[in-house]
Motif scaffolding. Structure first.
Motif, mmCIF file in Angstrom:
data_model
loop_
_atom_site.group_PDB
_atom_site.id
_atom_site.type_symbol
_atom_site.label_atom_id
_atom_site.label_comp_id
_atom_site.label_asym_id
_atom_site.label_seq_id
_atom_site.Cartn_x
_atom_site.Cartn_y
_atom_site.Cartn_z
ATOM 1 N N LEU A 4 0.828 -1.205 0.000
ATOM 2 C CA LEU A 4 0.000 0.000 0.000
ATOM 3 C C LEU A 4 0.861 1.253 0.000
ATOM 4 C CD1 LEU A 4 -2.812 1.223 0.134
ATOM 5 C CD2 LEU A 4 -2.766 0.914 2.592
ATOM 6 N N ASP A 5 0.594 2.145 -0.923
ATOM 7 C CA ASP A 5 1.276 3.431 -1.025
ATOM 8 C C ASP A 5 0.489 4.447 -0.190
ATOM 9 O OD1 ASP A 5 2.587 5.759 -1.815
ATOM 10 O OD2 ASP A 5 1.663 5.804 -3.796
ATOM 11 N N ASP A 6 1.162 5.051 0.802
ATOM 12 C CA ASP A 6 0.491 6.002 1.694
ATOM 13 C C ASP A 6 -0.110 7.185 0.943
ATOM 14 O OD1 ASP A 6 0.963 4.473 3.935
ATOM 15 O OD2 ASP A 6 2.734 5.598 4.571
ATOM 16 N N GLN A 7 0.576 7.655 -0.087
ATOM 17 C CA GLN A 7 0.047 8.795 -0.850
ATOM 18 C C GLN A 7 -1.223 8.410 -1.607
ATOM 19 O OE1 GLN A 7 3.482 10.159 -3.072
ATOM 20 N NE2 GLN A 7 3.869 11.748 -1.547
ATOM 21 N N ALA A 8 -1.248 7.204 -2.141
ATOM 22 C CA ALA A 8 -2.449 6.735 -2.841
ATOM 23 C C ALA A 8 -3.605 6.595 -1.850
ATOM 24 C CB ALA A 8 -2.167 5.406 -3.532
ATOM 25 N N LEU A 9 -3.293 6.118 -0.662
ATOM 26 C CA LEU A 9 -4.314 5.973 0.375
ATOM 27 C C LEU A 9 -4.856 7.338 0.793
ATOM 28 C CD1 LEU A 9 -5.931 4.295 2.394
ATOM 29 C CD2 LEU A 9 -3.939 4.367 3.912
ATOM 30 N N ARG A 10 -3.954 8.280 1.039
ATOM 31 C CA ARG A 10 -4.383 9.628 1.428
ATOM 32 C C ARG A 10 -5.262 10.243 0.333
ATOM 33 N NH1 ARG A 10 -2.933 13.135 5.222
ATOM 34 N NH2 ARG A 10 -1.043 12.044 5.815
ATOM 35 N N ALA A 11 -4.858 10.076 -0.910
ATOM 36 C CA ALA A 11 -5.633 10.620 -2.028
ATOM 37 C C ALA A 11 -7.022 9.985 -2.083
ATOM 38 C CB ALA A 11 -4.888 10.396 -3.343
ATOM 39 N N ALA A 12 -7.092 8.687 -1.838
ATOM 40 C CA ALA A 12 -8.386 7.992 -1.861
ATOM 41 C C ALA A 12 -9.301 8.506 -0.758
ATOM 42 C CB ALA A 12 -8.167 6.484 -1.724
ATOM 43 N N VAL A 13 -8.747 8.742 0.422
ATOM 44 C CA VAL A 13 -9.552 9.244 1.541
ATOM 45 C C VAL A 13 -9.993 10.680 1.270
ATOM 46 C CG1 VAL A 13 -9.512 9.865 3.994
ATOM 47 C CG2 VAL A 13 -8.520 7.706 3.242
ATOM 48 N N GLU A 14 -9.091 11.495 0.741
ATOM 49 C CA GLU A 14 -9.437 12.888 0.468
ATOM 50 C C GLU A 14 -10.472 13.007 -0.645
ATOM 51 O OE1 GLU A 14 -5.624 14.745 -0.133
ATOM 52 O OE2 GLU A 14 -5.205 14.791 2.023
ATOM 53 N N THR A 15 -10.439 12.086 -1.592
ATOM 54 C CA THR A 15 -11.409 12.096 -2.682
ATOM 55 C C THR A 15 -12.805 11.757 -2.169
ATOM 56 O OG1 THR A 15 -9.701 11.447 -4.243
ATOM 57 C CG2 THR A 15 -11.971 11.090 -4.929
ATOM 58 N N LYS A 16 -12.883 10.781 -1.292
ATOM 59 C CA LYS A 16 -14.177 10.368 -0.731
ATOM 60 C C LYS A 16 -13.985 10.095 0.762
ATOM 61 C CE LYS A 16 -18.195 7.660 -2.087
ATOM 62 N NZ LYS A 16 -18.779 7.536 -0.812
ATOM 63 N N PRO A 17 -14.036 11.159 1.578
ATOM 64 C CA PRO A 17 -13.699 11.027 2.997
ATOM 65 C C PRO A 17 -14.612 10.111 3.806
ATOM 66 C CG PRO A 17 -14.174 13.319 2.422
ATOM 67 C CD PRO A 17 -14.335 12.511 1.195
ATOM 68 N N ASP A 18 -15.810 9.853 3.331
ATOM 69 C CA ASP A 18 -16.724 9.005 4.100
ATOM 70 C C ASP A 18 -16.623 7.528 3.715
ATOM 71 O OD1 ASP A 18 -17.789 9.389 1.581
ATOM 72 O OD2 ASP A 18 -19.859 9.585 2.282
ATOM 73 N N THR A 19 -15.577 7.180 3.000
ATOM 74 C CA THR A 19 -15.362 5.799 2.572
ATOM 75 C C THR A 19 -14.955 4.929 3.756
ATOM 76 O OG1 THR A 19 -14.624 6.589 0.428
ATOM 77 C CG2 THR A 19 -14.024 4.349 0.992
ATOM 78 N N THR A 20 -15.475 3.724 3.794
ATOM 79 C CA THR A 20 -15.108 2.796 4.872
ATOM 80 C C THR A 20 -13.765 2.144 4.557
ATOM 81 O OG1 THR A 20 -16.162 0.862 3.884
ATOM 82 C CG2 THR A 20 -17.547 2.281 5.287
ATOM 83 N N THR A 21 -13.174 1.546 5.581
ATOM 84 C CA THR A 21 -11.887 0.866 5.387
ATOM 85 C C THR A 21 -12.031 -0.308 4.424
ATOM 86 O OG1 THR A 21 -12.290 -0.449 7.376
ATOM 87 C CG2 THR A 21 -10.928 1.514 7.620
ATOM 88 N N ARG A 22 -13.132 -0.987 4.492
ATOM 89 C CA ARG A 22 -13.338 -2.137 3.596
ATOM 90 C C ARG A 22 -13.449 -1.682 2.138
ATOM 91 N NH1 ARG A 22 -14.189 -6.530 6.913
ATOM 92 N NH2 ARG A 22 -14.875 -5.989 9.002
ATOM 93 N N THR A 23 -14.140 -0.588 1.915
ATOM 94 C CA THR A 23 -14.269 -0.060 0.555
ATOM 95 C C THR A 23 -12.915 0.434 0.051
ATOM 96 O OG1 THR A 23 -16.550 0.592 1.029
ATOM 97 C CG2 THR A 23 -15.507 1.607 -0.890
#
Length: 178
Positions: A4-23
């Motif tokens: 897992l790339d931390d920057q990709a993860l941060r970008a995914a959360v910032e794009t859709k902040p209400d996303t669950t960990t499973r999603t």
């Protein structure tokens, strides 16, 4: 599973902040436990409910880390002020937008664990001296000059640790403006 790339993860959360960990995990092709570990390591806040764990970024005001035991004696303050190198001093102009008196300024600061050490008047200016102690026992010392007939205040900050002064002027401004 891929790493897992931390920057990709941060970008995914910032794009859709209400996303669950499973999603997030499904979208990034990793296990949800991997997402949880990485989110914590990049400073995300978790809220768990009966559906899942939700993560989001949160800015915590610096004053949250000011400890209530930050009161210094005058002599201790003066000794520390003198021993801190001059290059560690930073000066700022902040605004007294509410036109607070010296007493009101001290009261507001005290409520936020910025402790008044001493006060004096010099050449028509009121000088207020404060100590701040972070929860990790690092001290920041301040001198606040109140200029007559002006809403501008001059804030001088000193610390043995220059990084401890970063954004401290913003905290003073925030406190005095609210």
């Amino acid at each position: 599973m891929m790493s897992l790339d931390d920057q990709a993860l941060r970008a995914a959360v910032e794009t859709k902040p209400d996303t669950t960990t499973r999603t997030l995990a499904a979208g990034l092709g990793v296990h949800y436990a991997t997402v949880s570990k990485h989110l914590a390591s990049i400073g995300m806040v978790a809220v768990k409910n009966d559906l899942d764990v939700f993560y989001f970024a949160c800015i915590v005001p610096l004053l949250v880390f000011f400890h209530e035991s930050g009161q210094m004696e005058k002599r201790e303050f003066l000794d520390m002020w003198k021993e801190i190198p001059e290059q560690n001093e930073q000066q700022f102009t902040i605004q007294n937008t509410q036109n607070l008196s010296a007493d009101a300024i001290c009261a507001k600061l005290q409520q936020n664990n910025i402790m008044t050490v001493a006060r004096r008047s010099v050449d028509g200016q009121e000088l207020l001296y404060h100590s701040i102690k972070y929860t990790n026992n690092i001290f920041v010392l301040s001198e606040l000059k109140i200029h007559q007939a002006s809403t501008a205040l001059t804030l001088s900050l000193k610390s043995r640790h220059v990084q401890a002064v970063a954004n401290m002027n913003d905290m003073f401004q925030l406190i005095l403006s609210n």
